[in-house]
Design a protein around this motif. Structure first.
Motif, PDB file in Angstrom:
ATOM      1  N   ARG A  64       7.891  -5.008  62.719  1.00  0.00           N
ATOM      2  CA  ARG A  64       9.196  -4.670  62.212  1.00  0.00           C
ATOM      3  C   ARG A  64       8.797  -3.660  61.238  1.00  0.00           C
ATOM      4  O   ARG A  64       9.244  -3.010  60.177  1.00  0.00           O
ATOM      5  CB  ARG A  64       9.619  -5.605  61.232  1.00  0.00           C
ATOM      6  CG  ARG A  64       9.894  -6.943  62.009  1.00  0.00           C
ATOM      7  CD  ARG A  64      10.993  -6.742  63.229  1.00  0.00           C
ATOM      8  NE  ARG A  64      11.672  -7.850  63.753  1.00  0.00           N
ATOM      9  CZ  ARG A  64      10.743  -8.601  64.731  1.00  0.00           C
ATOM     10  NH1 ARG A  64       9.793  -8.079  65.237  1.00  0.00           N
ATOM     11  NH2 ARG A  64      11.405  -9.773  65.186  1.00  0.00           N
ATOM     12  N   GLN A  83      11.901  -1.146  60.406  1.00  0.00           N
ATOM     13  CA  GLN A  83      12.823  -1.803  59.279  1.00  0.00           C
ATOM     14  C   GLN A  83      12.161  -1.632  58.095  1.00  0.00           C
ATOM     15  O   GLN A  83      12.760  -1.531  57.024  1.00  0.00           O
ATOM     16  CB  GLN A  83      13.129  -3.365  59.559  1.00  0.00           C
ATOM     17  CG  GLN A  83      14.098  -3.612  60.754  1.00  0.00           C
ATOM     18  CD  GLN A  83      15.495  -3.210  60.573  1.00  0.00           C
ATOM     19  OE1 GLN A  83      15.848  -2.618  59.379  1.00  0.00           O
ATOM     20  NE2 GLN A  83      16.367  -3.162  61.645  1.00  0.00           N
ATOM     21  N   ASP A  97      21.328  -4.462  61.841  1.00  0.00           N
ATOM     22  CA  ASP A  97      20.777  -4.813  60.622  1.00  0.00           C
ATOM     23  C   ASP A  97      19.659  -5.722  60.573  1.00  0.00           C
ATOM     24  O   ASP A  97      19.342  -6.354  61.367  1.00  0.00           O
ATOM     25  CB  ASP A  97      22.101  -5.501  60.136  1.00  0.00           C
ATOM     26  CG  ASP A  97      23.320  -4.696  59.763  1.00  0.00           C
ATOM     27  OD1 ASP A  97      23.096  -3.482  59.571  1.00  0.00           O
ATOM     28  OD2 ASP A  97      24.405  -5.159  59.930  1.00  0.00           O
ATOM     29  N   ALA A  98      18.711  -5.579  59.429  1.00  0.00           N
ATOM     30  CA  ALA A  98      17.421  -6.057  59.192  1.00  0.00           C
ATOM     31  C   ALA A  98      17.506  -7.609  59.667  1.00  0.00           C
ATOM     32  O   ALA A  98      16.871  -8.272  60.289  1.00  0.00           O
ATOM     33  CB  ALA A  98      16.711  -5.879  58.239  1.00  0.00           C
ATOM     34  N   GLU A  99      18.508  -8.141  58.957  1.00  0.00           N
ATOM     35  CA  GLU A  99      18.852  -9.727  59.057  1.00  0.00           C
ATOM     36  C   GLU A  99      18.836 -10.251  60.387  1.00  0.00           C
ATOM     37  O   GLU A  99      18.685 -11.399  60.786  1.00  0.00           O
ATOM     38  CB  GLU A  99      19.829 -10.249  58.085  1.00  0.00           C
ATOM     39  CG  GLU A  99      21.110  -9.803  58.426  1.00  0.00           C
ATOM     40  CD  GLU A  99      21.388  -8.497  57.456  1.00  0.00           C
ATOM     41  OE1 GLU A  99      22.560  -8.228  57.313  1.00  0.00           O
ATOM     42  OE2 GLU A  99      20.472  -7.698  57.454  1.00  0.00           O
ATOM     43  N   ASP A 100      19.581  -9.587  61.334  1.00  0.00           N
ATOM     44  CA  ASP A 100      19.899  -9.936  62.487  1.00  0.00           C
ATOM     45  C   ASP A 100      18.896  -9.166  63.764  1.00  0.00           C
ATOM     46  O   ASP A 100      19.181  -9.422  64.904  1.00  0.00           O
ATOM     47  CB  ASP A 100      21.211  -9.616  63.080  1.00  0.00           C
ATOM     48  CG  ASP A 100      22.360  -9.953  62.116  1.00  0.00           C
ATOM     49  OD1 ASP A 100      22.018 -11.288  61.822  1.00  0.00           O
ATOM     50  OD2 ASP A 100      23.417  -9.575  61.645  1.00  0.00           O
ATOM     51  N   ASP A 101      18.065  -8.287  63.140  1.00  0.00           N
ATOM     52  CA  ASP A 101      17.164  -7.596  64.240  1.00  0.00           C
ATOM     53  C   ASP A 101      16.225  -8.695  64.887  1.00  0.00           C
ATOM     54  O   ASP A 101      15.497  -9.455  64.019  1.00  0.00           O
ATOM     55  CB  ASP A 101      16.573  -6.507  63.177  1.00  0.00           C
ATOM     56  CG  ASP A 101      15.949  -5.397  64.155  1.00  0.00           C
ATOM     57  OD1 ASP A 101      15.778  -5.723  65.677  1.00  0.00           O
ATOM     58  OD2 ASP A 101      15.008  -4.636  63.804  1.00  0.00           O
TER      59      ASP A 101
END
Length: 350
Positions: A73, A76, A90-94
């Motif tokens: 990541r 991110q 978006d980071a939380e869904d990546d």
């Protein structure tokens, strides 16, 4: 009355009566016969089997299936510092797998490929997808979506999947194949005639049957060896006229595909006398307007006296509202200078 007057009256009456009949054979003939022949002609025939499909180009598929993975990541963690101006999930869904889906836009899913039947008869599409491994056998290990999205992975895993008309399949080096039967839409065609081409059977509609295909990916948040490589994705397709025994794979959903511009509202009536046409290219103008009657024959409409087209809005001229009577007319067919077509159904008013 004198003999001369009687004779004159008789002759005049005979002439009047005689002039209303065709000639007869003399009544002194003892026998008679006759015959006649009328030449038969044919208006001709028009082939109504139209075979036409829309498929992506090889180069389009190749570029759209190109993907990159980011197991650590890095993108991110650095707020995409190496990709100035680019957008990422978006980071939380990546999920860490990226397909380029637009101008400087990366997504965890690929763009959607549409396989479309634009013909009048049914067509069967066979679609196949697979992972193509590196010959050196140095690729990151393939795994399930659950493996690749695990919160605390213990090994690096890559998931690649495909959706065929909503039927999701995990991909491997073995080919995954699906079959979709796409119905032809004969209602999108109409007979026409002109002096140059004579009778033709041409498309006047733009909503067809299609199967959408897209890909997705995920990779564990787990560092991989520097020597590890990434496999390729492959998509292949073939089509043919529907065979008698051809059926859809059960989970594959066929959807509508509207090509080119569209109308808002989608239909017209005595209460909705105009429709805005969106999706037209720059400089595209209306080339012709027709109305399809209840008996499926078409009538060419005349600009200004029957309709107007101003600021990309099609409108029926005041006083010509009879054209909006859905008991007499089915739909308007608008053809534009780029050969795109918009169908606007005529419905009952409120």
């Amino acid at each position: 009355m004198s003999f001369k007057k009687i004779t004159a009256f008789f002759l005049a009456t005979t002439m009047v009566l005689g002039s209303t009949f065709t000639a007869f054979a003399a009544d002194t003939d003892p026998t008679g016969s006759g015959s006649g022949e009328g030449a038969g002609t044919s208006e001709g025939t028009v082939n109504t089997t139209v075979t036409k499909v829309i498929v992506p180009t090889d180069s389009t598929v190749s570029s759209a299936l190109a993907f990159r993975i980011d197991p650590q990541r890095l993108i991110q963690e650095t707020e995409a510092a190496a990709y100035s101006g680019y957008t990422f999930p978006d980071a939380e869904d990546d999920t860490g797998v990226y397909f380029l889906t637009g101008d400087k836009t990366y997504s965890n899913e690929s763009s959607t490929f549409y396989f479309v039947n634009k013909g009048s008869k049914d067509v069967t599409f066979t679609l196949t997808a697979k992972v193509v491994a590196n010959a050196a056998a140095t690729d990151i290990t393939l795994g399930s979506k659950a493996d690749a999205t695990a919160a605390s992975p213990t090994a690096a895993k890559l998931y690649l999947g495909a959706s065929f008309g909503g039927d999701a399949v995990q991909l491997a080096t073995d080919t995954a194949g699906k079959k979709a039967v796409l119905a032809g839409v004969p209602g999108n065609f109409s007979y026409t005639w002109d002096e140059e081409n004579g009778y033709q059977y041409v498309a006047v509609g733009n909503t067809w049957k299609a199967v959408p295909v897209k890909f997705e990916g995920a990779v564990t948040k787990y560092a991989i060896e520097d020597t590890a490589t990434v496999p390729k994705l492959s998509l292949a397709w073939a089509w043919a006229a529907k065979g008698e025994s051809d059926t859809d794979d059960a989970a594959v959903t066929v959807s509508d595909y509207t090509e080119g511009p569209s109308a808002t509202p989608a239909s017209m009536s005595v209460n909705a006398k105009s429709a805005a046409i969106s999706g037209l290219g720059d400089g595209v103008r209306i080339k012709s307007a027709q109305v399809v009657k209840a008996d499926n024959t078409t009538i060419a409409l005349t600009a200004t006296t029957q309709y107007t087209f101003t600021n990309n809005t099609f409108a029926i001229v005041s006083g010509k509202e009879v054209l909006l009577d859905n008991t007499k007319y089915q739909k308007f067919v608008l053809t534009f200078t780029d050969d795109s077509v918009v169908n606007i159904p005529i419905v009952a008013g409120e």
